[in-house]
Design a protein around this motif. Structure first.
Motif, short mmCIF file in Angstrom:
data_model
loop_
_atom_site.label_atom_id
_atom_site.label_comp_id
_atom_site.label_asym_id
_atom_site.label_seq_id
_atom_site.Cartn_x
_atom_site.Cartn_y
_atom_site.Cartn_z
N UNK A 111 0.84 -1.20 0.00
CA UNK A 111 0.00 0.00 0.00
C UNK A 111 0.88 1.25 0.00
N UNK A 112 1.88 1.27 0.87
CA UNK A 112 2.79 2.43 0.92
C UNK A 112 3.53 2.61 -0.39
N UNK A 113 4.00 1.50 -0.96
CA UNK A 113 4.79 1.58 -2.20
C UNK A 113 3.97 2.19 -3.33
N UNK A 114 2.72 1.79 -3.45
CA UNK A 114 1.87 2.37 -4.50
C UNK A 114 1.70 3.87 -4.30
N UNK A 115 1.38 4.28 -3.08
CA UNK A 115 1.16 5.70 -2.82
C UNK A 115 2.43 6.51 -3.04
N UNK A 116 3.55 6.03 -2.51
CA UNK A 116 4.79 6.79 -2.62
C UNK A 116 5.25 6.87 -4.07
N UNK A 117 5.21 5.75 -4.78
CA UNK A 117 5.67 5.76 -6.17
C UNK A 117 4.81 6.68 -7.03
N UNK A 136 5.84 -7.36 -7.31
CA UNK A 136 7.10 -8.12 -7.33
C UNK A 136 8.24 -7.41 -6.63
N UNK A 137 8.21 -6.07 -6.61
CA UNK A 137 9.28 -5.32 -5.94
C UNK A 137 9.23 -5.57 -4.44
N UNK A 138 8.06 -5.41 -3.85
CA UNK A 138 7.93 -5.59 -2.40
C UNK A 138 8.13 -7.05 -2.00
N UNK A 139 7.56 -7.96 -2.77
CA UNK A 139 7.70 -9.38 -2.45
C UNK A 139 9.17 -9.82 -2.55
N UNK A 157 11.40 3.19 4.67
CA UNK A 157 12.52 3.95 4.10
C UNK A 157 13.19 3.16 2.98
N UNK A 158 13.34 1.85 3.19
CA UNK A 158 13.96 1.01 2.16
C UNK A 158 13.11 0.97 0.90
N UNK A 159 11.80 0.90 1.05
CA UNK A 159 10.91 0.91 -0.11
C UNK A 159 11.04 2.23 -0.86
N UNK A 160 11.10 3.33 -0.10
CA UNK A 160 11.24 4.64 -0.73
C UNK A 160 12.55 4.73 -1.52
N UNK A 161 13.62 4.17 -0.96
CA UNK A 161 14.91 4.18 -1.67
C UNK A 161 14.81 3.38 -2.97
#
Length: 549
Positions: A111-117, A136-139, A157-161
């Motif tokens: 959920x965070x990855x979609x919003x941030x990206x 696939x990125x998060x998994x 933070x790692x996902x944001x990077x």
């Protein structure tokens, strides 16, 4: 309030990141997240960061008169890989309880990855594409590194990077702008380096992830079958085959020179096996030429062994070996494709080497090669639980012979199997700490391992606890572990173990952990002596002489 409504009406797409932020907040109220205050605060902090990002972006876009847009784009490379990864996760979670808890954390990360990206792409004046790309990125990220609940904000933070690496670092490939780095590989590498330099690996589940994959039986086969799906659809088999072939060749060479195995309990560790299937085979960040792909895979295999040696040299956790080289390999992709498409390669006129990797017919040939190679690896115990290096007796003998790294590997395998609940290995660790030859001399640490062995049901561990408490006085006789060990001695003595009879007699003679009973002590000394325990004979003689017999 009217101005806010007017602003939002000018940016109708803004409902999407706002809804995702709200969903992330709702997830923080789920019982799985309420078990830890730090975990809840991590989600709330992520929500706050997303809201600030949205406020800034909304203000700027309205001031500049720019409309935020998104389009739906469903790519097979995303949803096929995600489906395969989910299957592996389900199988793994069936055998590792922590992974069932991680499922909720992975959902929050997606959920965070979609919003941030989305916000990041819009901030760069681009159209955002809605699809399955974040799955696939998060998994893939969570297959190798995940922060513990108390430090979970670092996971965001790692996902944001990873998103920043994907969006900011691009180059031209085949006439199109492409991201250079595998997003999960980039983030994993950056954070791995940071954790190594700060010596804070304990903040993560990294070590447990690398080892608990084997808790699921036949995990090598499961990953192999999952990898076949990806290889069939995206023609990346040559990367996996060349990586495995390199690892096999280097392992065989190393073993022929040293008489031992390079890795400890497998010729290709399970986490490395996973990496060469679901981390380094990303079609967007790997070469397109066959020769380039073959070199790319070979370099990955060689880099795993090189980084293993480097990490061992600097005394850092070894499981980072498969993560550090991925961004470097991504940077080599264009050069490798130039090599693969060069005239010199074309002049060789080898059908399987020339041309692009995307030929399905050629890919099927490599799949057949890979199936045969994996079959040989299983049949020869090159991988799997029956690998010779998984037995501590192999490393014990090699250590006694002075073979390269054998003593260090003996400690690794003993520690690993002791942590898994094997009492015999715990007992041997205790012996090593009491001897102080290949470990520092530390009787207290030895007692700890003896106690673990005894608790695990390995009787010799109980005997060693009793020896340390009664004879060597390295631990208090009132300790719960000592009481438990002494309580096991009668059964051992009745079973014909002279040492157990002697220790129990000594305990009764001195009132250590049991009632003082001289008559009982004499009886037990006598029994121990009859069973061939010389120390019992000497004590019996001493007691009888003192009593004038």
């Amino acid at each position: 309030m009217t101005d806010v409504k007017k602003a939002l009406s000018q940016q109708p797409a803004f409902w999407l990141p706002a809804s995702l932020t709200l969903l992330l907040f709702v997830l923080s109220l789920v019982p799985a997240f309420r078990t830890s205050a730090e975990l809840s605060r991590s989600l709330w902090g992520a929500c706050a960061a997303l809201l600030l990002f949205q406020a800034w972006l909304l203000t700027n876009s309205i001031r500049q008169g720019r409309r935020l847009e998104f389009k739906v784009a469903l790519f097979p490379s995303h949803y096929v890989q995600a489906s395969v990864q989910i299957c592996v996760y389900i199988y793994w979670a069936w055998h590792w309880e922590q992974m069932r808890h991680q499922a909720w954390l992975i959902l929050a990360q997606i959920v965070f990855a979609y919003a941030f990206d989305m916000l990041l792409v819009w901030s760069r004046r681009k159209t955002w594409f809605l699809g399955f790309g974040q799955f696939p990125i998060i998994l893939s990220t969570n297959f190798f590194l995940c922060f513990r609940d108390d430090w979970f904000y670092l996971q965001f933070a790692m996902i944001a990077v990873g998103s920043l690496g994907k969006e900011l670092f691009k180059w031209q490939r085949d006439g199109q702008a492409r991201h250079i780095f595998n997003p999960s590989g980039f983030a994993l590498s950056v954070f791995s380096i940071a954790l190594i330099l700060t010596d804070r690996t304990e903040l993560t589940w990294g070590l447990e992830i690398a080892t608990t994959l084997l808790d699921a039986p036949h995990m090598y086969v499961a990953i192999f079958l999952a990898g076949l799906v990806v290889q069939y659809f995206f023609s990346v088999t040559i990367v996996t085959v060349s990586a495995v072939a390199t690892l096999v060749g280097l392992n065989l060479l190393y073993s022929s020179l040293t008489g031992v195995y390079f890795f400890v309990d497998a010729s290709i560790p399970i986490a490395v096996f996973l990496g060469l299937h679901l981390l380094v085979t990303d079609p967007s960040t790997s070469p397109r030429s066959r020769v380039g792909s073959a070199i790319f895979g070979g370099l990955y295999g060689a880099s795993v062994m090189a980084f293993w040696e480097l990490l061992a040299y600097v005394d850092a956790p070894l499981f980072y070996d498969k993560l550090l080289a991925v961004p470097l390999l991504n940077l080599s992709v264009r050069m490798l494709d130039r090599v693969g498409r060069s005239r010199r390669v074309d002049s060789l006129k080898v059908p399987l080497l020339g041309g692009a990797t995307r030929s399905q017919r050629v890919n099927l040939v490599f799949m057949a090669v890979w199936i045969g190679l994996f079959g040989w690896m299983l049949a020869s115990n090159f991988v799997g639980s029956t690998h010779e290096g998984a037995r501590f007796t192999f490393w014990q003998a090699a250590c006694e012979e002075g073979r390269r790294n054998a003593c260090d590997n003996l400690l690794v395998i003993l520690e690993s199997q002791c942590a898994a609940g094997s009492g015999e290995e715990c007992n041997l660790m205790g012996v090593l700490f009491n001897q102080g030859e290949i470990t520092p001399l530390d009787p207290l640490q030895g007692i700890s391992y003896f106690d673990q062995a005894c608790t695990s049901g390995f009787y010799r561990g109980c005997v060693n606890v009793a020896i340390q408490a009664l004879l060597d006085r390295n631990v208090s006789i009132t300790s719960a572990g000592v009481a438990n060990a002494i309580a096991q001695l009668p059964e051992g003595c009745d079973g014909g173990d002279g040492v157990s009879c002697y220790l129990l007699a000594y305990a009764h003679a001195h009132g250590s952990g049991v009632p003082r009973d001289e008559a009982r002590a004499i009886e037990l000394y006598s029994r121990g002596c009859d069973l061939g325990e010389r120390a019992a004979c000497l004590e019996l003689e001493k007691v009888l002489r003192a009593r004038g017999r």
